[in-house]
Design a protein around this motif. Sequence first.
Motif, PDB file in Angstrom:
ATOM      1  N   PRO A 194       0.819  -1.219   0.000  1.00  0.00           N
ATOM      2  CA  PRO A 194       0.000   0.000   0.000  1.00  0.00           C
ATOM      3  C   PRO A 194       0.853   1.270   0.000  1.00  0.00           C
ATOM      4  O   PRO A 194       0.484   2.257  -0.625  1.00  0.00           O
ATOM      5  CB  PRO A 194      -0.807  -0.101   1.297  1.00  0.00           C
ATOM      6  CG  PRO A 194      -0.796  -1.531   1.642  1.00  0.00           C
ATOM      7  CD  PRO A 194       0.466  -2.112   1.108  1.00  0.00           C
ATOM      8  N   LEU A 195       1.987   1.229   0.705  1.00  0.00           N
ATOM      9  CA  LEU A 195       2.853   2.418   0.713  1.00  0.00           C
ATOM     10  C   LEU A 195       3.359   2.704  -0.692  1.00  0.00           C
ATOM     11  O   LEU A 195       3.364   3.831  -1.155  1.00  0.00           O
ATOM     12  CB  LEU A 195       4.051   2.203   1.632  1.00  0.00           C
ATOM     13  CG  LEU A 195       3.842   2.412   3.120  1.00  0.00           C
ATOM     14  CD1 LEU A 195       5.166   2.293   3.838  1.00  0.00           C
ATOM     15  CD2 LEU A 195       3.227   3.752   3.402  1.00  0.00           C
ATOM     16  N   ASP A 196       3.782   1.649  -1.366  1.00  0.00           N
ATOM     17  CA  ASP A 196       4.312   1.792  -2.718  1.00  0.00           C
ATOM     18  C   ASP A 196       3.237   2.341  -3.651  1.00  0.00           C
ATOM     19  O   ASP A 196       3.486   3.190  -4.494  1.00  0.00           O
ATOM     20  CB  ASP A 196       4.792   0.416  -3.193  1.00  0.00           C
ATOM     21  CG  ASP A 196       5.573   0.505  -4.484  1.00  0.00           C
ATOM     22  OD1 ASP A 196       5.990   1.614  -4.842  1.00  0.00           O
ATOM     23  OD2 ASP A 196       5.761  -0.536  -5.133  1.00  0.00           O
ATOM     24  N   PHE A 197       2.036   1.848  -3.459  1.00  0.00           N
ATOM     25  CA  PHE A 197       0.966   2.164  -4.396  1.00  0.00           C
ATOM     26  C   PHE A 197       0.263   3.480  -4.072  1.00  0.00           C
ATOM     27  O   PHE A 197      -0.106   4.232  -4.961  1.00  0.00           O
ATOM     28  CB  PHE A 197      -0.053   1.022  -4.371  1.00  0.00           C
ATOM     29  CG  PHE A 197      -0.966   1.027  -5.550  1.00  0.00           C
ATOM     30  CD1 PHE A 197      -0.529   0.566  -6.767  1.00  0.00           C
ATOM     31  CD2 PHE A 197      -2.252   1.512  -5.434  1.00  0.00           C
ATOM     32  CE1 PHE A 197      -1.356   0.579  -7.857  1.00  0.00           C
ATOM     33  CE2 PHE A 197      -3.090   1.527  -6.518  1.00  0.00           C
ATOM     34  CZ  PHE A 197      -2.634   1.063  -7.733  1.00  0.00           C
ATOM     35  N   VAL A 198       0.094   3.758  -2.793  1.00  0.00           N
ATOM     36  CA  VAL A 198      -0.683   4.935  -2.398  1.00  0.00           C
ATOM     37  C   VAL A 198       0.234   6.116  -2.082  1.00  0.00           C
ATOM     38  O   VAL A 198       0.030   7.217  -2.568  1.00  0.00           O
ATOM     39  CB  VAL A 198      -1.567   4.620  -1.168  1.00  0.00           C
ATOM     40  CG1 VAL A 198      -2.356   5.835  -0.755  1.00  0.00           C
ATOM     41  CG2 VAL A 198      -2.491   3.467  -1.476  1.00  0.00           C
ATOM     42  N   LEU A 199       1.249   5.856  -1.257  1.00  0.00           N
ATOM     43  CA  LEU A 199       2.071   6.967  -0.778  1.00  0.00           C
ATOM     44  C   LEU A 199       3.067   7.450  -1.824  1.00  0.00           C
ATOM     45  O   LEU A 199       3.226   8.658  -2.019  1.00  0.00           O
ATOM     46  CB  LEU A 199       2.817   6.532   0.488  1.00  0.00           C
ATOM     47  CG  LEU A 199       3.707   7.612   1.092  1.00  0.00           C
ATOM     48  CD1 LEU A 199       3.238   7.947   2.486  1.00  0.00           C
ATOM     49  CD2 LEU A 199       5.152   7.232   1.135  1.00  0.00           C
ATOM     50  N   VAL A 200       3.728   6.529  -2.509  1.00  0.00           N
ATOM     51  CA  VAL A 200       4.823   6.919  -3.402  1.00  0.00           C
ATOM     52  C   VAL A 200       4.409   7.929  -4.479  1.00  0.00           C
ATOM     53  O   VAL A 200       5.073   8.956  -4.619  1.00  0.00           O
ATOM     54  CB  VAL A 200       5.507   5.665  -3.991  1.00  0.00           C
ATOM     55  CG1 VAL A 200       6.403   6.024  -5.160  1.00  0.00           C
ATOM     56  CG2 VAL A 200       6.312   4.968  -2.922  1.00  0.00           C
ATOM     57  N   PRO A 201       3.308   7.696  -5.212  1.00  0.00           N
ATOM     58  CA  PRO A 201       2.943   8.708  -6.216  1.00  0.00           C
ATOM     59  C   PRO A 201       2.685  10.085  -5.605  1.00  0.00           C
ATOM     60  O   PRO A 201       3.096  11.095  -6.159  1.00  0.00           O
ATOM     61  CB  PRO A 201       1.654   8.161  -6.840  1.00  0.00           C
ATOM     62  CG  PRO A 201       1.607   6.738  -6.484  1.00  0.00           C
ATOM     63  CD  PRO A 201       2.367   6.570  -5.225  1.00  0.00           C
ATOM     64  N   LYS A 202       2.048  10.088  -4.427  1.00  0.00           N
ATOM     65  CA  LYS A 202       1.761  11.373  -3.780  1.00  0.00           C
ATOM     66  C   LYS A 202       3.054  12.043  -3.325  1.00  0.00           C
ATOM     67  O   LYS A 202       3.215  13.259  -3.435  1.00  0.00           O
ATOM     68  CB  LYS A 202       0.845  11.156  -2.574  1.00  0.00           C
ATOM     69  CG  LYS A 202      -0.543  10.684  -2.952  1.00  0.00           C
ATOM     70  CD  LYS A 202      -1.408  10.580  -1.723  1.00  0.00           C
ATOM     71  CE  LYS A 202      -2.616   9.709  -1.956  1.00  0.00           C
ATOM     72  NZ  LYS A 202      -3.437  10.153  -3.065  1.00  0.00           N
ATOM     73  N   TYR A 203       3.959  11.232  -2.813  1.00  0.00           N
ATOM     74  CA  TYR A 203       5.212  11.771  -2.296  1.00  0.00           C
ATOM     75  C   TYR A 203       6.048  12.360  -3.434  1.00  0.00           C
ATOM     76  O   TYR A 203       6.566  13.470  -3.328  1.00  0.00           O
ATOM     77  CB  TYR A 203       5.973  10.665  -1.563  1.00  0.00           C
ATOM     78  CG  TYR A 203       7.108  11.162  -0.710  1.00  0.00           C
ATOM     79  CD1 TYR A 203       7.062  12.425  -0.123  1.00  0.00           C
ATOM     80  CD2 TYR A 203       8.227  10.381  -0.478  1.00  0.00           C
ATOM     81  CE1 TYR A 203       8.095  12.886   0.665  1.00  0.00           C
ATOM     82  CE2 TYR A 203       9.268  10.835   0.310  1.00  0.00           C
ATOM     83  CZ  TYR A 203       9.197  12.087   0.880  1.00  0.00           C
ATOM     84  OH  TYR A 203      10.221  12.540   1.649  1.00  0.00           O
TER      85      TYR A 203
END
Lengths: 265, 276
Positions: free
Chosen positions: A143-152
């Motif tokens: 989920p971090l890779d998929f949700v957070l990374v693009p936003k970051y």
Amino acid sequence: MSLVASVGRATIRQVEYVGLLAIQFWHGLRLSLRVNPFAGRRLRWKRALEQMAEIGVRSLPVLCVVSGATGMIMALQSGAELRKFGAMDAIINLVGTSMTRELGPLIAAIVVIGRSGSAISAEVATMVVTEEVDALRAMALDPLDFVLVPKYLAMLVTMPCVTVMGVFSGILAGGVFAHFTLDITLLMYLQRTVEILLMRDILSGLVKALVFGSIIVHVGCLEGFLVTGGPEGVGRSTTSAVVKSIFLVILADLLCTAFFYFFWR
Amino acid sequence: MSEATQTAPEQRRPHETGGEPLISVRGLGVRYGDRKVLEDVDLDIYKGETMVILGPSGCGKSTLLRHLEGLAKPSVGTVHVSGTDIGTASNDELLRVRRLMGVSFQSAAMFNSMTVGDNVALPLREHTDLAESTILLMTKMKLQQVGLSGVEDLYPTQLSGGMRKRASLARALALDPEILFFDEPSAGLDPIIAAGIDELILRLKEAFRMTIIVVTHEMESAFRIADRMCMLDQGTVLAVGTSEEILTHTHPRIRQFVQRIPDRHDESAHSYITGF
């Protein structure tokens, strides 16, 4: 005893939160660095681009108005005092340096918290509540890779950009005031500002923008991931994301400013 | 109910072949604070069988399912899936196990920011190096398999509940999983659509010999699709057995569940209704 216990419990909770934030930050950074724009992983960049439009482009109108108003207020307030000493042209220094070093990044951060920080936590919390995060994990996706990374990624690119735009509109608004009170043209005002500003001022503002952007994304996502209860929990996590982001951004601002004051003269 | 008992028994059921179980749970216990959700659960699920986990609301079915799916790590007891201990597995091992699984969630859990086609294509795009044209073709096929076609470009919110559920099944099937998990397949659906989903599960079982694990409290649907059933109540396993064994079981709580008898002497239920 109960007072001690409750203070202790609250402290543990806060320390735990900071720990979670640090862990998420570390993983997020590691995963973000792994995303290579030139190989595969198209989806991350497509999503990151969408986020850039959302965080960056769409927050510009509000940000420019708010920063412009702040620049004007700065000029008015300082003008009222400086007039007494006949040092009106110090307005140019004051507005230029304080917008670049301090107010520009801070106001950009607060506008982005209001628009995107809350939206990020609401989105992530909704994903948790509707089992979408579980679905990602069940599909062997992080989920971090998929949700957070693009936003970051989006935040790291856009936050300095919107900060620059905010600083510019603040300085410009100061210039409008100077134009009417100091009898100098807008062009002259801008030239003076460019002369006054040091690379150090500009870089410290941009570093702050990156730090604030990181805080906004990570706090927003963490609050979303920690949501409890059903849909009403989403509202709670949004509120708490906004409050915690503003608190941490101002705290980080203090630390950054102190650091630049002592170590980067 | 008489109709359900007539489902033709297979010649040799998977659990009778004496092989290693695909999923094996031993002594699983889960607590949330002071509340016991699961206690000392033992369960074996064999390759190719359809296991239905049955029980009243709040009996721990969904929690058990989360542990079987590897979404939660057991604090007490062990869960082995395809030889991997979920409790001690490394991240890479967990990812390997999860790629054997397809999960259809109770709320469908479609990503609302993507089209239905992108949703189904997601596992293919993330886990395979297939060409985009192949992925689109496979997406179409998977959607057809669950009886949906021409919805690729719609967003999940534009679909009805039943369609969304089928679309989420298509997504679960995208990587041709060995194990398919189904959380409340018929919750919130009308009986006709619910029956359609039962048919779909039976077809998948016939066509692909998948191991299917279904959590439900719908007795009729359970008896239609199950090879074996696991009856849960208040966090403990009351019985595991074939449909006939469960139907004829003598445990009072199972009889109550099968025959739909309400709790008679439950004071809390009484006070709830009367308001005292």
